[in-house]
Design a protein around this motif. Structure first.
Motif, PDB file in Angstrom:
ATOM      1  N   PHE A   1      42.358  46.129  40.697  1.00 46.72           N
ATOM      2  CA  PHE A   1      42.719  45.458  40.027  1.00 46.72           C
ATOM      3  C   PHE A   1      44.578  45.959  39.695  1.00 46.72           C
ATOM      4  O   PHE A   1      44.520  47.534  39.468  1.00 46.72           O
ATOM      5  CB  PHE A   1      42.041  45.446  38.559  1.00 46.72           C
ATOM      6  N   GLN A   2      44.857  45.543  39.511  1.00 47.21           N
ATOM      7  CA  GLN A   2      46.556  45.599  38.707  1.00 47.21           C
ATOM      8  C   GLN A   2      46.104  46.763  37.433  1.00 47.21           C
ATOM      9  O   GLN A   2      47.106  47.672  37.248  1.00 47.21           O
ATOM     10  CB  GLN A   2      47.706  45.121  38.491  1.00 47.21           C
ATOM     11  N   HIS A   3      45.090  46.086  36.748  1.00 40.90           N
ATOM     12  CA  HIS A   3      45.297  46.130  35.229  1.00 40.90           C
ATOM     13  C   HIS A   3      43.824  46.921  35.189  1.00 40.90           C
ATOM     14  O   HIS A   3      42.398  45.514  34.704  1.00 40.90           O
ATOM     15  CB  HIS A   3      45.688  45.736  33.991  1.00 40.90           C
TER      16      HIS A   3
ATOM     17  N   LEU B   1      45.117  45.974  46.906  1.00 40.09           N
ATOM     18  CA  LEU B   1      45.228  46.456  46.916  1.00 40.09           C
ATOM     19  C   LEU B   1      46.141  45.913  45.628  1.00 40.09           C
ATOM     20  O   LEU B   1      47.571  46.820  45.863  1.00 40.09           O
ATOM     21  CB  LEU B   1      45.474  48.504  46.961  1.00 40.09           C
ATOM     22  N   ASP B   2      46.145  45.782  44.172  1.00 36.66           N
ATOM     23  CA  ASP B   2      47.316  46.005  43.739  1.00 36.66           C
ATOM     24  C   ASP B   2      47.525  46.868  42.845  1.00 36.66           C
ATOM     25  O   ASP B   2      47.317  47.051  42.252  1.00 36.66           O
ATOM     26  CB  ASP B   2      46.830  44.437  43.002  1.00 36.66           C
ATOM     27  N   GLU B   3      48.951  47.524  43.243  1.00 41.42           N
ATOM     28  CA  GLU B   3      49.823  48.505  42.897  1.00 41.42           C
ATOM     29  C   GLU B   3      49.019  49.339  42.637  1.00 41.42           C
ATOM     30  O   GLU B   3      48.256  50.236  41.070  1.00 41.42           O
ATOM     31  CB  GLU B   3      50.332  48.368  41.877  1.00 41.42           C
ATOM     32  N   PRO B   4      48.302  49.552  43.370  1.00 40.94           N
ATOM     33  CA  PRO B   4      47.496  51.203  43.469  1.00 40.94           C
ATOM     34  C   PRO B   4      48.053  52.701  42.833  1.00 40.94           C
ATOM     35  O   PRO B   4      47.312  53.231  42.747  1.00 40.94           O
ATOM     36  CB  PRO B   4      46.771  51.424  44.646  1.00 40.94           C
TER      37      PRO B   4
ATOM     38  N   LYS C   1      52.045  37.825  43.676  1.00 38.90           N
ATOM     39  CA  LYS C   1      51.179  38.941  44.643  1.00 38.90           C
ATOM     40  C   LYS C   1      49.843  38.582  43.638  1.00 38.90           C
ATOM     41  O   LYS C   1      49.137  38.945  44.440  1.00 38.90           O
ATOM     42  CB  LYS C   1      52.311  39.927  44.193  1.00 38.90           C
ATOM     43  N   SER C   2      49.722  39.189  42.666  1.00 44.05           N
ATOM     44  CA  SER C   2      48.416  38.937  42.299  1.00 44.05           C
ATOM     45  C   SER C   2      47.890  37.435  41.790  1.00 44.05           C
ATOM     46  O   SER C   2      46.395  38.048  42.150  1.00 44.05           O
ATOM     47  CB  SER C   2      48.245  39.380  40.062  1.00 44.05           C
ATOM     48  N   THR C   3      48.657  36.961  41.770  1.00 36.33           N
ATOM     49  CA  THR C   3      47.943  35.411  42.295  1.00 36.33           C
ATOM     50  C   THR C   3      47.233  35.027  43.535  1.00 36.33           C
ATOM     51  O   THR C   3      46.310  34.635  43.411  1.00 36.33           O
ATOM     52  CB  THR C   3      48.967  34.124  41.942  1.00 36.33           C
TER      53      THR C   3
HETATM   54 MG   LIG Z   1      51.174  41.796  40.030  1.00 33.44          MG
END
Ligand SMILES: [Mg+2]
Ligand SMILES: Nc1ncnc2c1ncn2[C@@H]1O[C@H](COP(=O)(O)OP(=O)(O)OP(=O)(O)O)[C@@H](O)[C@H]1O
Length: 259
Positions: free
Chosen positions: A90-92, A170-173, A46-48
């Protein structure tokens, strides 16, 4: 053929990192003004996908297409994609010691041709920070430096609110947010979509149905082993919560183990 009437049109997208294939034929279309959720097991890519769409140079696209309103994103640098209106939270999120929030946000807007006068900028910033219940002291703090997990996520949503992108990925907001913060972040996303007069689309990566209860996505996509394997309405997220990915899809292979 890519559909220019679609906000985002991704077809058959393959991507590798360090010659390892992570995305294995992603198909996804997001119309203007819609919120799409992307769920899937850890490591499914997913993040990729988020990085590949925003133009992270570490990922090589080996096949397929990705267009924003009919414009081919793939030849464009991350900067140009951002100027076209592609935004990633970003997720992180990373800290940038030495760069204050206020300077960063002003520079980000300027780089996207959205420069406001100092006065207009501060008025907008004050408004958006109040909506996100962020203390004004954050303005002069270095970005994400010493921010709690939830504060980082709000800072990402603040950026989105100011930049008013066409497509917000939005990656895991919602990761690490307390229940009140979750509602504040969800309201921020909803406000941005509604404020865009039906133009802005959202791709929201999440593991939890809770934020989707606030945001009521138009479509939920399930990702497994580097591609979308199912799409449906919000009830799909509830089914995942009840049954798990394996219960819903059968055996779920991590991207690294799949052919
Ligand atoms: Mg991810
Ligand atoms: N630089 C890299 N080198 C090797 N493998 C990588 C690299 N970056 C990502 N991967 C691998 O790609 C796969 C997909 O990672 P990704 O971060 O996209 O997953 P994800 O679906 O976002 O997972 P999560 O739900 O845990 O955030 C993982 O197996 C990961 O280890």
């Amino acid at each position: 053929m890519p559909d220019p009437a679609m906000l985002l049109d991704v077809a058959g997208l393959h991507a590798t990192i360090d010659s390892k294939e992570i995305l294995k034929g992603v198909d996804m279309r997001i119309p203007h003004g819609e919120i799409h959720a992307l769920m899937g097991p850890n490591g499914s890519g997913k993040s990729t996908l988020a990085y590949a769409l925003t133009g992270h140079p570490k990922y090589q696209i080996t096949a397929g297409s990705a267009t924003l309103k009919g414009t081919d994103l793939l030849p464009l640098t991350a900067d140009l994609r951002a100027q076209l209106g592609v935004f990633l939270s970003f997720q992180h999120p990373t800290a940038i010691p030495g760069v204050t929030m206020v300077n960063f946000l002003r520079a980000a807007m300027r780089s996207q041709g959205k420069e406001l006068s100092a006065r207009e900028f501060l008025t907008r910033l004050t408004y958006e920070m109040a909506e996100l219940k962020m203390d004004e002291s954050f303005r002069s703090r270095y970005i994400n430096d010493g921010f709690s997990g939830g504060e980082k996520k709000r800072a990402e949503i603040l950026q989105m609110a100011l930049l008013q992108p066409q497509l917000a990925i939005l990656d895991e907001p919602d990761s690490g947010l307390d229940v009140d913060a979750l509602r504040i972040v969800a309201d921020g996303v909803r406000r941005a979509v509604e404020g865009s007069a039906g133009k802005m689309g959202v791709l929201l990566i999440t593991h939890y149905n809770r934020i989707l209860e606030y945001l009521r996505p138009d479509t939920v996509h399930i990702f497994s082993a580097g591609r979308v394997v199912a799409s449906g309405g919000p009830s799909l997220a509830k089914e995942i919560e009840a049954m798990g990915y394996e219960g819903l899809l059968g055996e779920v292979a991590p991207v690294s183990a799949s052919a």
